[in-house]
Write a protein that holds these residues in place. Structure first.
Motif, short mmCIF file in Angstrom:
data_model
loop_
_atom_site.label_atom_id
_atom_site.label_comp_id
_atom_site.label_asym_id
_atom_site.label_seq_id
_atom_site.Cartn_x
_atom_site.Cartn_y
_atom_site.Cartn_z
N GLY A 216 -4.14 4.78 3.10
CA GLY A 216 -4.06 3.44 3.70
C GLY A 216 -5.33 2.63 3.60
O GLY A 216 -5.56 1.73 4.41
N GLN B 120 5.94 4.00 6.94
CA GLN B 120 6.58 3.52 5.72
C GLN B 120 7.65 4.48 5.19
O GLN B 120 8.53 4.06 4.42
CB GLN B 120 5.54 3.25 4.63
N SER C 80 1.81 -2.08 4.92
CA SER C 80 0.75 -1.09 5.12
C SER C 80 1.22 0.34 4.89
O SER C 80 2.41 0.67 5.00
CB SER C 80 0.18 -1.21 6.54
N ALA C 81 0.25 1.20 4.56
CA ALA C 81 0.50 2.62 4.35
C ALA C 81 0.13 3.41 5.59
O ALA C 81 -0.57 2.92 6.48
CB ALA C 81 -0.32 3.11 3.16
N ASP C 82 0.61 4.64 5.64
CA ASP C 82 0.25 5.55 6.73
C ASP C 82 0.46 6.97 6.22
O ASP C 82 0.94 7.18 5.10
CB ASP C 82 1.11 5.27 7.97
N ASP D 36 0.85 -1.19 0.00
CA ASP D 36 0.00 0.00 0.00
C ASP D 36 0.89 1.25 0.00
O ASP D 36 1.56 1.54 0.98
CB ASP D 36 -0.90 -0.02 1.24
N SER E 195 -4.74 -1.20 3.13
CA SER E 195 -4.28 -1.80 4.39
C SER E 195 -5.46 -2.00 5.34
O SER E 195 -5.61 -3.05 5.97
CB SER E 195 -3.24 -0.89 5.06
N TRP E 196 -6.29 -0.97 5.45
CA TRP E 196 -7.43 -1.01 6.38
C TRP E 196 -8.43 -2.09 5.98
O TRP E 196 -8.91 -2.84 6.84
CB TRP E 196 -8.10 0.36 6.40
#
Length: 245
Positions: free
Chosen positions: A42, A56, A82-84, A37, A45-46
């Motif tokens: 995100g 990240q 995952s993204a953030d 992601d 990811s969620w």
């Protein structure tokens, strides 16, 4: 190992929905799959049940092992990077497309031992860094909604990324709403001007909202609904083009 980016300059065209459902279908076929992601929101990811992870941006600024950033999803053989919100500064982490391409290629090379397929959910942005990422992957999957703005965005990125080989470029039509005459007219007559676009369609469906409620790909939770069948057909069309071992 194959790496495929799901990318569009225009948001709201089902990019993330496409990424998570194709990743789930690949994992179902026992292909070790990583959903990467790259979108600061995100959402991918969620949906796959990942609420927290390492920032990240640290991945792009350090030489730490990439496994530190990867988490398992609830779907067997499907992991998530995952993204953030730190990814909002992604374009500041790398000097340009050359560095982005080199860095992405290095990471993908390390991941090749553990995964057969990596699907990257990209943000709707056109920067040198994003172009570098796209240059490093094997395939670029582009959702095209039959609307004026989406088609215009598609034409813009096709012109910008004229370096992409025919085999790399995989556009397809998404979010067709049969209640909208303009959508149907374009599919019937406008699509003929884009011979490179796959003739496998994904329709607009309220099931996408249901997927958000369930926080799970629709192909997992409701595999017989029309949207799930659309993604199953898309995966069937894509798989030979990915040349998966």
């Amino acid at each position: 190992m194959r790496a495929m980016a799901v990318y569009q300059l225009k948001g709201g065209v089902g990019k993330t929905t496409t990424a998570v459902n194709l990743a789930a279908l690949a994992a179902r076929e026992k292909i070790p799959t990583l959903l990467w992601d790259l979108d600061p929101q995100g959402a991918a990811s969620w949906i796959l049940g990942i609420d927290k992870g390492h920032k990240q941006d640290e991945l792009w600024n350090s030489d730490e092992p990439i496994n530190r950033y990867i988490q398992p999803s609830t779907i067997p053989r499907l992991d998530v990077l995952s993204a953030d919100s730190s990814l909002r500064k992604f374009h500041q982490s790398l000097s340009g497309k050359k560095e982005a391409r080199q860095r992405m290629a290095e990471v993908l090379d390390r991941l090749a031992e553990d995964y057969g397929l990596i699907i990257i959910d990209c943000p709707p942005m056109m920067t040198p860094q994003m172009e570098g990422v796209l240059r490093a992957v094997d395939r670029i999957l582009v959702p095209v909604e039959p609307s004026v703005l989406s088609i215009r965005a598609y034409e813009q990125i096709r012109a910008q990324f004229d370096w992409a080989k025919k085999s790399q470029w995989l556009p397809f039509v998404t979010m067709i709403d049969r209640r909208k005459p303009a959508h149907l007219r374009w599919v019937k007559s406008g699509l003929e001007h884009f011979p490179e676009i796959l003739r496998t369609f994904v329709a607009y469906s309220a099931s996408a909202e249901r997927m958000l409620e369930l926080r799970s790909p629709i192909v997992e939770q409701q595999p017989t609904v029309p949207l799930a069948r659309n993604y199953q057909a898309l995966w069937k069309a894509l798989k030979p083009k990915l040349n998966l071992c």
